[in-house]
Structure formats: C-alpha cells, structure tokens
Enzyme design. Sequence first.
Site, mmCIF file in Angstrom:
data_model
loop_
_atom_site.group_PDB
_atom_site.id
_atom_site.type_symbol
_atom_site.label_atom_id
_atom_site.label_comp_id
_atom_site.label_asym_id
_atom_site.label_seq_id
_atom_site.Cartn_x
_atom_site.Cartn_y
_atom_site.Cartn_z
ATOM 1 N N LYS A 1 1.474 8.857 13.305
ATOM 2 C CA LYS A 1 0.093 8.769 13.773
ATOM 3 C C LYS A 1 -0.474 10.147 14.125
ATOM 4 O O LYS A 1 -1.677 10.395 13.978
ATOM 5 C CB LYS A 1 -0.008 7.822 14.965
ATOM 6 C CG LYS A 1 0.256 6.366 14.607
ATOM 7 C CD LYS A 1 -0.683 5.855 13.513
ATOM 8 C CE LYS A 1 -0.506 4.370 13.263
ATOM 9 N NZ LYS A 1 -1.447 3.867 12.218
ATOM 10 N N VAL B 1 0.804 -1.219 0.000
ATOM 11 C CA VAL B 1 0.000 0.000 0.000
ATOM 12 C C VAL B 1 0.839 1.271 0.000
ATOM 13 O O VAL B 1 0.296 2.374 -0.105
ATOM 14 C CB VAL B 1 -0.993 0.028 1.183
ATOM 15 C CG1 VAL B 1 -2.048 -1.049 1.014
ATOM 16 C CG2 VAL B 1 -0.275 -0.104 2.515
ATOM 17 N N THR C 1 -1.740 -8.044 18.891
ATOM 18 C CA THR C 1 -1.662 -8.430 17.491
ATOM 19 C C THR C 1 -0.267 -9.002 17.256
ATOM 20 O O THR C 1 0.629 -8.842 18.103
ATOM 21 C CB THR C 1 -1.847 -7.217 16.572
ATOM 22 O OG1 THR C 1 -0.750 -6.295 16.805
ATOM 23 C CG2 THR C 1 -3.163 -6.501 16.843
ATOM 24 N N TYR D 1 7.027 6.595 14.699
ATOM 25 C CA TYR D 1 5.674 6.050 14.781
ATOM 26 C C TYR D 1 4.706 7.106 15.295
ATOM 27 O O TYR D 1 3.631 7.328 14.715
ATOM 28 C CB TYR D 1 5.664 4.824 15.690
ATOM 29 C CG TYR D 1 4.294 4.214 15.880
ATOM 30 C CD1 TYR D 1 3.631 3.608 14.821
ATOM 31 C CD2 TYR D 1 3.661 4.245 17.125
ATOM 32 C CE1 TYR D 1 2.370 3.046 14.992
ATOM 33 C CE2 TYR D 1 2.405 3.675 17.300
ATOM 34 C CZ TYR D 1 1.766 3.078 16.233
ATOM 35 O OH TYR D 1 0.522 2.524 16.402
#
Length: 251
Positions: free
Chosen positions: A153, A58, A184, A149
Amino acid sequence: MLLSGNVIIVTGGASGIGQECAKAYVKEGAQVAVLDLQETVPDRMAGDEPVLYVQCDVSDEAQVAAAVEKVIARFGKIDAVHNNAGIASPSKTLHDTTVSEWRRFMDVNLFSIYFTTKYALPYLKITKGCILNTSSMVGEIGQAQHAAYAASKGAVNALTKSMALDYAPMGIRVNAVAPAGVWTPALRKWATEQPDAGSIETYLDAIHILGYCPGGDVVADACVFLISGKARFITGCIMPVSGGAELGYRK
C-alpha cells in the site's frame, strides 16, 4: 447525477468496498464493469443492465487485457478505472512471510494497477478520464504484523503520485482513497487471524475518533466525489477516509 454517462471499471467489485462503490456509481448514473476473481456473478449484479460482470484474475496480464476489450465491446469507452482489488491476509512480520505470500501481495495489490492502466490508458486518453486506487492508511504509517500489506500500500501511494504526474498532460487525473478499518468480508477474515480476535471489534471502533468502524458505503461516497467532475482539479491526492483514525492510531 454526478456520474451520468460514465463507464467505470471497478476491480474487486463483487464484495466489500468494491461492491459498495459499484452500487454507488450505478446510483449516480454510471455504467459499471466489475472485474473480480469470484466466478459466480453476485445476485445483485445478475441481470443488472448497467453492470457488466467479468470473471478476471487482475494479477494476470492476459486476463486483464481481455477484460478491458470486453468492456469496450459492451460500452464503447472507459471514463474511469477504480483499482480496488486487494488482499490483506495473511497477517505476518516480514521474516515470517513466505516468498510466495510476498509475491501474491505484490501481484494483486500492485501489479493489477500496472495491468489495468496499461490496457485502459488508450481509452482514458480519449475520454480524459481518471484513475482511482484503493490504498490504506497503513501505507503511510505502517502496521505491526502486516509487512507485505503495508509495503504494497505504501507502493500504491507513491505510484498514485507518479501516475498523476505522468498522466496530467493527457488530461487524466489519478487519486487514491486511504481507509483505516472498514467492515468487509476481508476484514472479518483478518479479524480471526489476530492474536486477540475477541477484542478486535472494540479495538476497531476505538481507533476511529468518530467512534465506530464503518461499512464500505463511507468509502464509496468519497470515491464518487473523486471520480466525478466535482473533483476536476484534484490529482495526486491520497485522501484519508478514516474517521480520523490516523490522529490517534498509535494509542
């Protein structure tokens, strides 16, 4: 069923939060297209009629453009795009992060939203659909050892609000979910990289004031709501799905 007749694209839908969302969307009556870098179609999706699996990076514009056309060829329309694909590793301060690592964070966590929106927007305008982004609580409050990160975000949050303003006249809603810890495969990998890896599970349970670090199903429930008509008057929202972690996260 809340999503009956909807066609939903989910990026990063082969595992973790994305997989739980894809399962929840199908359960609520949607047809789902999963775009994921994983080459092998997960067993759960093989032969599952409501699910189209497209192997796709993506962060690559050409691949996203081709994937969107495959969705249209299969289903004929797009009602929602859930931009869930993201990376959280490696965990580093800014000065320890390499240029290639920084760019990879932005390519996957941010550029992917640009690409999916660019190519899906003509179809979303027809259906007056919606866009949902998976953000993170750290996009609001920051996090030590996670400079790239957290920056990515935080950008997702600002972008979500700007997109909501731009696309409201088209009848398109844009929201985001902001989890704290969610178990996860990506979080399991992240846990091994932390300075005190042995205590991470206890730490993650403790930061959520409801008492535990959840699985991706709790995020999926919120995502079903935000994509459904039940949220028809909600846009520009960064919805915490955090078990109250932001209320005591700094302890």
